[in-house]
Design a protein around this motif. Structure first.
Motif, short mmCIF file in Angstrom:
data_model
loop_
_atom_site.label_atom_id
_atom_site.label_comp_id
_atom_site.label_asym_id
_atom_site.label_seq_id
_atom_site.Cartn_x
_atom_site.Cartn_y
_atom_site.Cartn_z
N ALA A 1 -51.88 -22.91 -0.25
CA ALA A 1 -51.68 -24.26 0.28
C ALA A 1 -52.43 -25.25 -0.61
O ALA A 1 -53.56 -24.99 -1.02
CB ALA A 1 -52.20 -24.35 1.71
N ALA B 1 -44.89 -30.37 6.79
CA ALA B 1 -44.78 -29.42 5.68
C ALA B 1 -44.31 -28.05 6.16
O ALA B 1 -44.69 -27.58 7.23
CB ALA B 1 -46.13 -29.29 4.98
N ALA C 1 -48.29 -24.56 -3.03
CA ALA C 1 -47.39 -25.30 -2.12
C ALA C 1 -48.03 -26.65 -1.84
O ALA C 1 -48.95 -26.75 -1.02
CB ALA C 1 -47.15 -24.52 -0.84
N LEU D 1 -46.24 -21.64 4.59
CA LEU D 1 -46.26 -20.84 3.36
C LEU D 1 -45.33 -19.63 3.46
O LEU D 1 -44.67 -19.27 2.49
CB LEU D 1 -47.68 -20.37 3.06
N SER E 1 -43.77 -28.92 -0.50
CA SER E 1 -43.56 -28.24 0.79
C SER E 1 -42.64 -29.00 1.73
O SER E 1 -42.31 -28.49 2.80
CB SER E 1 -44.91 -28.05 1.49
N ILE F 1 -41.86 -20.70 2.69
CA ILE F 1 -41.68 -21.03 1.27
C ILE F 1 -41.64 -19.73 0.46
O ILE F 1 -40.82 -19.59 -0.46
CB ILE F 1 -42.81 -21.96 0.79
N GLN G 1 -49.39 -29.91 1.69
CA GLN G 1 -49.61 -29.17 2.93
C GLN G 1 -50.41 -29.97 3.96
O GLN G 1 -50.62 -29.50 5.08
CB GLN G 1 -50.31 -27.83 2.62
#
Lengths: 184, 255
Positions: A151, A131, A123, A134, A95, A137, A126
């Motif tokens: 996460a 980071a 991910a 989500l 992340s 990402i 986190q």
């Protein structure tokens, strides 16, 4: 004895080895070697060149095998072997390294060619206050909303459990209900 | 641990959006060739920024202008480090992040907006910027900049400044642009012809800020793109019953 296989994959230094280490019943069997490339050594000193292997005993008859793939693309000939017959797979992404998203995206495409098995995205890192969220990402990986992204902190057993549970739930949703128990 | 990459991996506008979503607090360090950029982010909001050049670390831009210039960088490496104490710094960026992103996009499309060389003439009037407390600390001026600055205090035209300092016209304009980037001086409207009864009428600043609105919505269309088409010749996963899957879930739950 029946064995089921889940593959843990992802880009270089995404946390695959640590993920298996955190949940496995046995001391994971790793095939780590010293990193040879300078830019890779900047991220970590040892890397997986063949596979990581861990197990979770479900009951007397069933054991779940966890296989971690090598992250570098030059070892991608291993991915095909590891993906054969897998129940599902986890794609791990760091992340805090947006530079690895393109590589992860390529890896996702490659795995979708190798297997039809369901997958989720974990991910990692986190717990780091820097980071990436989500949602960002997901957008960068062009991940459809039907694919869960979870996460994860690969060093924490509870977090790794949640990722595996999410994968199993995803497999459940995609599996027809009337099937008989698996025939090995 | 830190968020690291290059602006090719993740653009500065993306970083600014992510800081706000967090919301994050920390220091973003960028390096592009001989320039270093620093942006201080407190609770998702950019509060201060500056650009340093060369080994002498000369400050070439600060606050809003520094962020806008960094938004035009393409290849800089960045590191974002978490720092919860950033909020103790004075706030020197007053425009919203989205306004700065839009300004950066406009400048990228039209670089002549960046440095107003074209708009600085000998008839341009200048005045000192109203700086907040200690906001000028850390700014090192060179001799030319000090010479200009020493004359600007009395709201003169650049022609008057050139005469007073004996500075060549091109050099004076370049130096004024540098001082404008630093936020030390600003352009003002020429004074109106003085009336006998009101000789002290003050000029009005012309550096009005644009209001771009704050409801810029993200384009999330790309989130729905790129659905993985599984090939027709792929190896099918093993078939497994719900009973067994639930048994595995229970076991993992119990770990």
């Amino acid at each position: 004895m029946q064995t089921l296989k889940i593959v843990i994959t992802g880009g270089y230094a995404a946390g695959k080895t640590q993920f298996i280490r955190s949940i496995s019943d046995i001391d994971p069997i790793s095939t780590d070697y010293a990193v040879t490339l300078d830019e890779e050594r900047a991220l970590k000193n040892q890397t997986t060149v063949a596979l990581d292997f861990g197990t979770i005993a479900i009951n007397d008859q069933v054991t779940l095998y966890l296989f971690g793939t090598p992250g570098q693309e030059r070892f991608d000939f291993m991915w095909e072997h590891l993906s054969i017959g897998c129940l599902g797979y986890v794609i791990m992404v760091d992340s805090c390294r947006p530079g690895h998203f393109v590589e992860t995206r390529r890896l996702m495409d490659r795995f979708s060619e190798l297997t039809d098995a369901p997958f989720v995205v974990a991910a990692n890192k986190q717990d780091d206050p820097t980071a990436l969220p989500l949602s960002y990402i997901r957008r960068r990986l062009e991940l459809p909303l039907t694919i869960p992204i979870i996460a994860c902190v690969a060093t924490e057993r509870e977090s790794v459990k949640q990722v595996l549970l999410a994968l199993l739930q995803h497999i459940l949703l995609l599996t027809p209900d009337e099937l008989d128990p698996v025939s090995s | 641990m830190a968020l690291e990459g290059t602006l090719q991996d993740m653009s500065l506008s993306d970083l600014i959006q992510v800081f706000r979503m967090g919301p994050k607090s920390g220091v973003l360090l960028l390096r592009e060739q001989i320039q270093h950029g620093i942006i201080y982010v407190s609770n998702g909001r950019m509060i201060d920024a500056l650009i340093l050049r060369g080994s002498e670390r000369t400050i070439v831009a600060t606050a809003d202008e520094a962020v806008i210039q960094m938004l035009t960088w393409d290849n800089a490496r960045f590191v974002f480090q978490h720092n919860p104490y950033v909020h103790t710094r004075p706030i020197r960026i007053h425009r919203d992040g989205e306004q700065l992103i839009l300004e950066g996009m406009a400048r990228r499309a039209d670089p002549t907006r960046a440095i107003p060389y074209h708009s600085i003439t000998l008839d341009t009037y200048l005045q000192l910027s109203p700086l907040p407390n200690n906001s000028g600390s850390g700014v090192k001026l060179n001799v030319h900049q000090w010479r200009i600055l020493s004359q600007v205090a009395s709201q003169k035209s650049l022609r008057d400044v050139c005469e007073a300092t004996k500075m060549e016209r091109t050099m004076a304009i370049r130096t004024v642009v540098e001082l404008l980037s630093l936020g030390v001086i600003e352009v003002v409207a020429p004074p109106r012809p003085q009336k006998v009864r009101h000789p002290e009428k003050r000029a009005v600043a012309t550096t009005a800020r644009c209001d771009f609105g704050s409801d810029m919505q993200r384009d999330d269309a790309s989130m729905t793109n790129g659905v993985h088409g599984f090939g027709t010749e792929t190896k099918a996963p093993p078939v497994i019953s719900h009973t067994l899957l639930n048994a595995i879930k229970r076991r993992i739950h119990a770990l």
